[in-house]
Design a protein around this motif. Structure first.
Motif, PDB file in Angstrom:
ATOM      1  N   ARG A 120       0.958  -0.721   0.374  1.00 40.58           N
ATOM      2  CA  ARG A 120       0.255   0.061  -0.133  1.00 40.58           C
ATOM      3  C   ARG A 120       1.207   0.953   0.394  1.00 40.58           C
ATOM      4  O   ARG A 120       2.378   1.448   0.601  1.00 40.58           O
ATOM      5  N   THR A 136      -5.580  -2.048   9.476  1.00 41.94           N
ATOM      6  CA  THR A 136      -4.510  -3.344   8.918  1.00 41.94           C
ATOM      7  C   THR A 136      -5.473  -3.131   7.173  1.00 41.94           C
ATOM      8  O   THR A 136      -4.600  -3.049   6.480  1.00 41.94           O
ATOM      9  N   TRP A 144       2.177  -4.845   7.825  1.00 43.09           N
ATOM     10  CA  TRP A 144       0.288  -5.785   7.950  1.00 43.09           C
ATOM     11  C   TRP A 144       0.367  -7.470   8.089  1.00 43.09           C
ATOM     12  O   TRP A 144      -0.002  -7.921   8.075  1.00 43.09           O
ATOM     13  N   ARG A 148      -2.685  -9.774   8.880  1.00 42.62           N
ATOM     14  CA  ARG A 148      -3.032 -10.823   7.462  1.00 42.62           C
ATOM     15  C   ARG A 148      -3.215 -12.318   8.167  1.00 42.62           C
ATOM     16  O   ARG A 148      -4.239 -13.053   7.939  1.00 42.62           O
ATOM     17  N   GLY A 313     -15.236  -5.154   8.123  1.00 43.37           N
ATOM     18  CA  GLY A 313     -17.299  -6.134   8.143  1.00 43.37           C
ATOM     19  C   GLY A 313     -18.618  -5.307   8.604  1.00 43.37           C
ATOM     20  O   GLY A 313     -19.398  -5.922   7.436  1.00 43.37           O
ATOM     21  N   HIS A 386      -3.042  -1.199  -4.713  1.00 36.70           N
ATOM     22  CA  HIS A 386      -1.812  -1.772  -4.666  1.00 36.70           C
ATOM     23  C   HIS A 386      -0.867  -0.390  -4.983  1.00 36.70           C
ATOM     24  O   HIS A 386      -0.602  -0.394  -6.474  1.00 36.70           O
ATOM     25  N   CYS A 451      -9.693  -9.370   0.275  1.00 37.05           N
ATOM     26  CA  CYS A 451     -11.492  -9.166   1.517  1.00 37.05           C
ATOM     27  C   CYS A 451     -10.547 -10.454   1.454  1.00 37.05           C
ATOM     28  O   CYS A 451     -10.927 -11.661   1.655  1.00 37.05           O
TER      29      CYS A 451
HETATM   30  C1  HEM Z   1     -19.773  -7.358   1.102  1.00 33.89           C
HETATM   31  C2  HEM Z   1     -19.213  -7.110   2.307  1.00 33.89           C
HETATM   32  C3  HEM Z   1     -17.221  -7.066   2.026  1.00 33.89           C
HETATM   33  C4  HEM Z   1     -17.488  -6.034   0.224  1.00 33.89           C
HETATM   34  C5  HEM Z   1     -17.535  -6.012  -0.710  1.00 33.89           C
HETATM   35  C6  HEM Z   1     -16.032  -5.906   1.230  1.00 33.89           C
HETATM   36  C7  HEM Z   1     -15.110  -5.359   0.508  1.00 33.89           C
HETATM   37  C8  HEM Z   1     -13.524  -5.311   0.827  1.00 33.89           C
HETATM   38  C9  HEM Z   1     -12.749  -4.821  -0.521  1.00 33.89           C
HETATM   39  C10 HEM Z   1     -12.142  -4.231  -1.343  1.00 33.89           C
HETATM   40  C11 HEM Z   1     -11.101  -4.773   0.596  1.00 33.89           C
HETATM   41  C12 HEM Z   1      -9.790  -4.484  -0.639  1.00 33.89           C
HETATM   42  C13 HEM Z   1      -9.588  -5.634  -1.124  1.00 33.89           C
HETATM   43  C14 HEM Z   1      -7.905  -5.605  -1.872  1.00 33.89           C
HETATM   44  O1  HEM Z   1      -7.284  -3.707  -0.870  1.00 33.89           O
HETATM   45  O2  HEM Z   1      -7.512  -5.873  -2.726  1.00 33.89           O
HETATM   46  C15 HEM Z   1     -11.876  -5.113   2.027  1.00 33.89           C
HETATM   47  C16 HEM Z   1     -10.734  -5.876   2.352  1.00 33.89           C
HETATM   48  C17 HEM Z   1     -11.050  -6.134   4.161  1.00 33.89           C
HETATM   49  N1  HEM Z   1     -12.175  -6.954   4.881  1.00 33.89           N
HETATM   50 FE1  HEM Z   1     -13.900  -7.278   3.036  1.00 33.89          FE
HETATM   51  N2  HEM Z   1     -15.285  -6.732   2.287  1.00 33.89           N
HETATM   52  C18 HEM Z   1     -16.851  -7.234   2.654  1.00 33.89           C
HETATM   53  C19 HEM Z   1     -17.193  -7.529   3.969  1.00 33.89           C
HETATM   54  C20 HEM Z   1     -16.107  -7.845   4.261  1.00 33.89           C
HETATM   55  C21 HEM Z   1     -16.076  -9.005   6.135  1.00 33.89           C
HETATM   56  C22 HEM Z   1     -17.811  -9.639   6.455  1.00 33.89           C
HETATM   57  C23 HEM Z   1     -14.917  -8.815   7.279  1.00 33.89           C
HETATM   58  C24 HEM Z   1     -14.926  -9.642   8.264  1.00 33.89           C
HETATM   59  C25 HEM Z   1     -15.570 -10.664   8.477  1.00 33.89           C
HETATM   60  C26 HEM Z   1     -13.873  -7.941   5.939  1.00 33.89           C
HETATM   61  C27 HEM Z   1     -12.758  -7.298   6.580  1.00 33.89           C
HETATM   62  C28 HEM Z   1     -12.073  -7.085   5.508  1.00 33.89           C
HETATM   63  C29 HEM Z   1     -10.286  -7.121   6.115  1.00 33.89           C
HETATM   64  C30 HEM Z   1      -9.933  -6.976   6.903  1.00 33.89           C
HETATM   65  C31 HEM Z   1     -10.025  -6.329   4.911  1.00 33.89           C
HETATM   66  C32 HEM Z   1      -8.514  -5.565   4.989  1.00 33.89           C
HETATM   67  C33 HEM Z   1      -7.552  -7.134   4.218  1.00 33.89           C
HETATM   68  C34 HEM Z   1      -5.962  -6.804   4.870  1.00 33.89           C
HETATM   69  O3  HEM Z   1      -5.512  -5.772   5.422  1.00 33.89           O
HETATM   70  O4  HEM Z   1      -5.463  -7.777   4.990  1.00 33.89           O
HETATM   71  N3  HEM Z   1     -15.058  -7.446   4.509  1.00 33.89           N
HETATM   72  N4  HEM Z   1     -12.913  -5.962   1.671  1.00 33.89           N
END
Ligand code: HEM
Length: 526
Positions: A120, A136, A144, A148, A313, A386, A451
């Motif tokens: 990032r 995160t 990170w 992760r 989430g 990214h 995600c």
């Molecule tokens: C429909 C629901 C959701 C959508 C559309 C969504 C979408 C995303 C996207 C686009 C990213 C960034 C990915 C990237 O940079 O390529 C992300 C990261 C993340 N999402 Fe989701 N998310 C959803 C639900 C959730 C849920 C339910 C959780 C937890 C249980 C969650 C936890 C996270 C976390 C912690 C990150 C950061 C990951 C990291 O730092 O490695 N998300 N999400």
């Protein structure tokens, strides 16, 4: 006679002008986006085309203006980048962005070359000041990685079955709220999404006051809006100036301090219960603070990780549920087809039962709605940047390390036939021999940053879609524009009437809710 030469300048004026010009030149060099600097080797950078920009700021003001106009104007701006091709270059202050407009380039660059597209960019405001460097989703790679690792452990494998139970439980409460207070359908979404995540992460049903929930919601919205909002994040070298020359710092620091206080209020009772041995199983107890897991972060980092998972989430799930309702009220045929599928599985003569998570394989059309909802009106229109960690040769282009790659969800959605139509059948496997394959799906981002909660999200959405369709008819309750989702509205975002399908369905909801009532989360409304 002695005459005065008016063109004479003492030598120190010349020296001053020289130093001043050198300084201006040096500042311009520092502030220049990476692809406009000279490459270190003999080859020149070769970038994809993009819209013209202004000196110094490049295309930054175009994006800021689009953002200020609201979600619809921002999406239109993203759509305006499609004509530049599969990749569009933008100069955003000191940063170079390449916006990825096609499934092909996202597969090639984010998925296949994840090793060099995982970083990032440094964001001194959204990350350092607002998030104490610890949220995160925008943390830089080295810090990170450990988070992760533990998040992956939490949100996959056999844990998913445990979460399915929590999601089924909380969804019964949501159905009863839909039955009793149908006009507040949108606030039931917030309650469901937040309490499911709270249970998963903290281990308890959620019992919070309205003031606490409002503060939590404010923190989530402020953080999401802070990403790409400050000019300083596009000129990160300004953050190296002495603090007296950074008048913007105090505003963002106060915001960050408020977020930290809210997080502490949510975190401290849980972390105390873990330490005195009274906490139930949860992410915090079994993964973050358990001595055998060897989580390398300290208590502060654990707090940010736990609350980041909850926030990431909860709000994305809430917004996606709202899009589902919009899809249903504006596409009655899809609603009827999905309901017929659920009825086939759950109604036998006069006997009714609520859909269960284990029904997913028997309800492929309802399951396909998850992807179609996220494609039709993407919850995350542009995925956080990214950053390339190595120079990249791709498609005849030569792109420098430091360039940011961003998935343009609006462009990717647009690649589909009849893109503006809601058609879950796009995501259904064709019959054997039909040659129909399922397209790639990027609604949860991609590569190593994808995600981490996508499986939890799919379960949370499936059970809600199936149960709402089984129990309620959803129609518009006034004029509706299906592009105006009003995600940040605290009032009803668009007019909807949810009517229970029959007395039998109402009795089913009340009966199920009575069984589990003692375990529901409670949400104060005052
Ligand atoms: C429909 C629901 C959701 C959508 C559309 C969504 C979408 C995303 C996207 C686009 C990213 C960034 C990915 C990237 O940079 O390529 C992300 C990261 C993340 N999402 Fe989701 N998310 C959803 C639900 C959730 C849920 C339910 C959780 C937890 C249980 C969650 C936890 C996270 C976390 C912690 C990150 C950061 C990951 C990291 O730092 O490695 N998300 N999400």
């Amino acid at each position: 006679m002695y005459t005065i030469d008016s063109t004479y300048h003492p030598p120190y004026v010349g020296v001053f002008l020289l130093i001043f010009s050198c300084c201006v030149y040096a500042v311009i060099q520092v502030l220049k986006p990476v692809d406009l600097k000279r490459s270190s080797g003999k080859r020149r950078w070769s970038m994809p085309p993009g819209p013209p920009g202004a000196p110094v700021l490049g295309n930054l003001r175009q994006m800021m203006k689009a953002r200020r106009g609201g979600a619809l104007s921002f999406n239109k701006w993203l759509a305006s980048l499609i004509p530049y091709g599969e990749m569009a270059t933008l100069h955003m202050g000191s940063k170079t962005w390449i916006v990825l407009n096609s499934d092909r380039v996202v597969s090639e660059l984010i998925a296949k070359r994840g090793k060099i597209t995982n970083e990032r960019p440094h964001m001194p405001i959204a990350s350092d000041l607002v998030s104490n460097g610890k949220r995160t989703v925008i943390r830089q790679e080295e810090e990170w990685r450990e988070g992760r690792r533990v998040m992956h452990h939490l949100l996959s494998g056999s844990n998913l079955k445990v979460y399915a139970g929590m999601q089924e439980l909380e969804s019964v409460d949501m159905l009863r709220r839909y039955l009793r207070e149908p006009k507040l359908w949108y606030s039931h979404h917030f309650r469901y999404a937040t309490s499911v995540l709270y249970r998963i992460v903290m281990g308890y049903p959620l019992h919070k006051s309205k003031a606490e929930l409002d503060a939590y919601q404010r923190v989530t919205i402020e953080f999401v809006s802070s990403i790409n909002q400050s000019y300083v994040d596009f000129f990160p070298s300004f953050s190296t100036l002495p603090h007296v020359l950074q008048p913007w710092r105090s505003y963002w620091m106060q915001m960050g301090a408020f977020h930290r206080r809210v997080f502490q209020q949510w975190w401290q009772p849980i972390s105390a219960a873990v330490r005195d041995g009274s906490a139930p199983p949860s992410f915090v107890r079994d993964v973050l603070l358990h001595p055998d897991m060897r989580y390398a972060g300290d208590d502060e980092e654990a707090m940010y990780l736990a609350t980041s998972v909850m926030a990431a989430g909860g709000d994305n799930t809430r917004m996606t549920m709202n899009v589902f309702i919009m899809a249903m009220v504006t596409n009655p045929e899809a609603q009827a087809r999905a309901r017929a599928e659920v009825d086939r599985v759950c109604t036998k003569g006069d006997s009714l039962r609520l859909p269960r998570m284990s029904d997913m394989s028997e309800m492929p059309y309802v399951a396909a709605m998850i992807k179609e909802v996220l494609r039709w009106r993407p919850t995350v229109p542009i995925v956080p940047p990214h950053q390339l960690t190595e120079n990249l040769e791709f498609d005849g282009k030569f792109i420098p390390a430091g360039t940011c790659l961003l998935i343009n969800s609006i462009a990717l959605s647009n690649e589909f036939e009849d893109a503006n139509k809601f058609k879950p059948e796009r995501w259904l496997q064709g019959p054997p021999g039909s040659g129909k394959t399922i397209p790639n799906f990027w609604g949860f981002g991609g590569g190593r940053r994808v995600c981490v909660g996508s499986k939890v999200a799919e379960q949370a959405l499936f059970i809600i879609f199936a149960r709402l369709l089984y129990c309620f008819e959803l129609i518009p309750d006034g004029p509706i524009d299906d592009e105006k989702l009003n995600h940040q509205s605290l009032d009803e975002p668009f007019p909807v009437r949810a009517t229970v399908r029959s007395d039998g369905h109402a009795a089913l909801i009340e009966g199920e809710a009575a069984k589990y009532e003692a375990s529901f989360s409670t949400f104060a409304t005052k």
